[in-house]
Structure formats: structure tokens, C-alpha cells
Scaffold this motif. Structure first.
Motif, short mmCIF file in Angstrom:
data_model
loop_
_atom_site.label_atom_id
_atom_site.label_comp_id
_atom_site.label_asym_id
_atom_site.label_seq_id
_atom_site.Cartn_x
_atom_site.Cartn_y
_atom_site.Cartn_z
N SER A 72 0.81 -1.21 0.00
CA SER A 72 0.00 0.00 0.00
C SER A 72 0.84 1.27 0.00
O SER A 72 0.41 2.30 -0.48
CB SER A 72 -0.93 0.01 1.20
OG SER A 72 -0.21 0.26 2.38
N GLN A 73 2.01 1.20 0.60
CA GLN A 73 2.88 2.38 0.67
C GLN A 73 4.30 1.93 0.97
O GLN A 73 4.51 0.82 1.42
CB GLN A 73 2.39 3.35 1.73
CG GLN A 73 2.18 2.72 3.10
CD GLN A 73 1.41 3.64 4.02
OE1 GLN A 73 1.69 4.82 4.06
NE2 GLN A 73 0.46 3.11 4.75
N GLY A 74 5.25 2.79 0.72
CA GLY A 74 6.64 2.45 0.98
C GLY A 74 6.89 2.30 2.47
O GLY A 74 6.57 3.19 3.24
N PRO A 75 7.41 1.17 2.90
CA PRO A 75 7.68 0.98 4.32
C PRO A 75 8.78 1.90 4.82
O PRO A 75 9.76 2.13 4.12
CB PRO A 75 8.09 -0.49 4.44
CG PRO A 75 8.48 -0.90 3.07
CD PRO A 75 7.79 0.01 2.11
N SER A 76 8.58 2.44 6.00
CA SER A 76 9.56 3.34 6.59
C SER A 76 9.52 3.16 8.10
O SER A 76 8.44 3.08 8.69
CB SER A 76 9.23 4.79 6.23
OG SER A 76 9.99 5.67 7.00
N LEU A 77 10.68 3.10 8.73
CA LEU A 77 10.72 2.94 10.18
C LEU A 77 10.21 4.17 10.92
O LEU A 77 9.95 4.11 12.11
CB LEU A 77 12.15 2.59 10.63
CG LEU A 77 12.66 1.25 10.13
CD1 LEU A 77 14.08 1.02 10.61
CD2 LEU A 77 11.77 0.11 10.55
N SER A 78 10.06 5.27 10.22
CA SER A 78 9.49 6.46 10.85
C SER A 78 7.97 6.46 10.81
O SER A 78 7.33 7.30 11.41
CB SER A 78 10.02 7.73 10.17
OG SER A 78 9.60 7.76 8.82
N ASN A 79 7.38 5.49 10.11
CA ASN A 79 5.94 5.36 10.01
C ASN A 79 5.45 4.37 11.06
O ASN A 79 5.82 3.20 11.04
CB ASN A 79 5.57 4.89 8.61
CG ASN A 79 4.08 4.81 8.38
OD1 ASN A 79 3.28 4.88 9.30
ND2 ASN A 79 3.70 4.65 7.13
N PRO A 80 4.59 4.79 12.01
CA PRO A 80 4.12 3.88 13.05
C PRO A 80 3.30 2.72 12.50
O PRO A 80 3.26 1.65 13.10
CB PRO A 80 3.29 4.76 13.97
CG PRO A 80 2.99 5.99 13.20
CD PRO A 80 4.06 6.15 12.19
N ALA A 81 2.67 2.89 11.34
CA ALA A 81 1.91 1.79 10.74
C ALA A 81 2.84 0.67 10.29
O ALA A 81 2.50 -0.51 10.41
CB ALA A 81 1.07 2.30 9.58
N THR A 82 4.02 1.03 9.78
CA THR A 82 5.01 0.02 9.39
C THR A 82 5.45 -0.79 10.60
O THR A 82 5.49 -2.02 10.57
CB THR A 82 6.24 0.68 8.74
OG1 THR A 82 5.82 1.43 7.60
CG2 THR A 82 7.26 -0.35 8.31
N ILE A 83 5.77 -0.10 11.67
CA ILE A 83 6.19 -0.79 12.90
C ILE A 83 5.03 -1.61 13.46
O ILE A 83 5.21 -2.74 13.91
CB ILE A 83 6.70 0.23 13.95
CG1 ILE A 83 7.85 1.06 13.36
CG2 ILE A 83 7.12 -0.46 15.22
CD1 ILE A 83 9.04 0.26 12.90
N GLY A 84 3.81 -1.06 13.39
CA GLY A 84 2.63 -1.77 13.88
C GLY A 84 2.38 -3.07 13.14
O GLY A 84 2.09 -4.10 13.76
N VAL A 85 2.50 -3.06 11.81
CA VAL A 85 2.25 -4.27 11.05
C VAL A 85 3.33 -5.32 11.31
O VAL A 85 3.04 -6.52 11.38
CB VAL A 85 2.08 -3.97 9.54
CG1 VAL A 85 3.40 -3.68 8.86
CG2 VAL A 85 1.36 -5.09 8.82
N ILE A 86 4.57 -4.88 11.51
CA ILE A 86 5.65 -5.83 11.81
C ILE A 86 5.44 -6.46 13.19
O ILE A 86 5.49 -7.67 13.36
CB ILE A 86 7.03 -5.15 11.72
CG1 ILE A 86 7.33 -4.75 10.28
CG2 ILE A 86 8.12 -6.07 12.26
CD1 ILE A 86 8.53 -3.84 10.14
N ILE A 87 5.19 -5.61 14.19
CA ILE A 87 4.97 -6.14 15.55
C ILE A 87 3.70 -6.98 15.59
O ILE A 87 3.67 -8.04 16.21
CB ILE A 87 4.92 -4.99 16.58
CG1 ILE A 87 6.29 -4.31 16.67
CG2 ILE A 87 4.49 -5.50 17.95
CD1 ILE A 87 6.30 -3.05 17.51
N GLY A 88 2.65 -6.50 14.89
CA GLY A 88 1.41 -7.26 14.85
C GLY A 88 1.59 -8.64 14.26
O GLY A 88 0.95 -9.61 14.69
N ALA A 89 2.48 -8.76 13.28
CA ALA A 89 2.72 -10.05 12.65
C ALA A 89 3.52 -11.00 13.54
O ALA A 89 3.53 -12.20 13.31
CB ALA A 89 3.45 -9.85 11.32
N ILE A 90 4.17 -10.46 14.57
CA ILE A 90 4.99 -11.29 15.46
C ILE A 90 4.32 -11.53 16.82
O ILE A 90 4.46 -12.58 17.43
CB ILE A 90 6.37 -10.65 15.67
CG1 ILE A 90 7.12 -10.55 14.35
CG2 ILE A 90 7.20 -11.43 16.68
CD1 ILE A 90 8.39 -9.73 14.42
#
Length: 153
Positions: free
Chosen positions: A17-35
Motif C-alpha cells: 500500500s505504501q513504501g515501508p519506513s521505520l518512521s511510520n508507526p503503521a510500518t512498525i505496527g504491522v511488523i509487531i502485529g505479525a509477530i
């Protein structure tokens, strides 16, 4: 499935949906959510029997995933100043649901309907660790352009 595969799948979903970036809380959320559903590993401290009794039950159920996603999103709100709670919650849920879905595909299965039903559902299509999925995800992620700042030395 191993945690790295889950994280790569979550990151790949967000990358669609969008370029992943560590400054984006949604990117971190999806990674943590997946783990985060694999937090049931903590039950291993009480022994193998307790671990096997709770593995892929509470944290892999629909109510468990909603709860873990809410907690994760709430904790991320402390780390990021500009924060759209609903957006990050949805992405965290997508990551957690991807975790549940891919664990459903292997022979061990998950108790999706816990606490209403403790039955383990399984589609028995992949191994617990699947090198094919891992390589596919790693290849996909390596082809996605990640906008990092270049550091000049």
C-alpha cells in the motif's frame, strides 16, 4: 512458521500500500502485529505441558488478536508524536491476522474461535517452517524500494 517469516509477510503487506519506513508507526505496527501472537512462548517458562496447552490458543484467536493489536497500538502511541490510532490499529490487526492465517495453513493449526471453542483448525498445507515462503518474502522485500536516507561517511 518462524517469527522472521511472519515479520516479512507483515512488512510485505504494508509495502503493497505504501513504501515501508521505520518512521511510520503503521510500518512498525504491522511488523509487531505479525509477530506478537507468538508471545504465547512465555508459557514455556511454566514447562512444556503448559506451553503446549496454550500454544496457538489465546493469542492466536480472534479476540486475542484484537486485544494484542489494541495493546500494541496503544504502546506505539507513546513512541510516535503524530499518530493516527485507527490507521495504526488497522495495520497492526492486518499483521496479526496474517500471522493467524499463515499458522492456520500448517499442520499444527490455531484455535481461531477461542474462548468459544478450543478446537484447533488447520489446513495442513505448509510445514511449520517453510523455506519457500521465507525465500519468496525475502525476495519480494528486497525488490521493494525502501526510502532510507543515505549516510555519507
Amino acid at each position: 512458521m518462524d517469527p522472521l517469516s511472519h515479520a516479512l509477510i507483515g512488512l510485505s503487506l504494508h509495502g503493497l500500500s505504501q513504501g515501508p519506513s521505520l518512521s511510520n508507526p503503521a510500518t512498525i505496527g504491522v511488523i509487531i502485529g505479525a509477530i506478537v501472537p507468538d508471545l504465547d512462548i512465555i508459557a514455556r517458562l511454566k514447562g512444556d505441558y503448559v506451553y503446549l496447552k496454550h500454544h496457538r490458543v489465546e493469542t492466536h484467536s480472534i479476540p486475542g488478536i484484537i486485544g494484542l493489536s489494541l495493546i500494541t497500538t496503544y504502546l506505539l502511541s507513546f513512541l510516535y508524536t503524530s499518530f493516527a490510532f485507527k490507521e495504526v490499529f488497522i495495520w497492526t490487526m492486518i499483521g496479526a491476522l496474517s500471522h493467524m492465517f499463515f499458522d492456520l495453513l500448517n499442520s499444527y493449526g490455531v484455535a481461531i474461535l477461542y474462548p468459544f471453542n478450543r478446537r484447533m483448525y488447520s489446513l495442513n498445507l505448509i510445514m511449520i517452517y517453510d523455506p519457500v515462503i521465507f525465500c519468496w518474502e525475502a525476495t519480494f522485500y528486497s525488490t521493494v524500494e525502501v526510502p532510507f536516507k543515505k549516510i555519507s561517511l
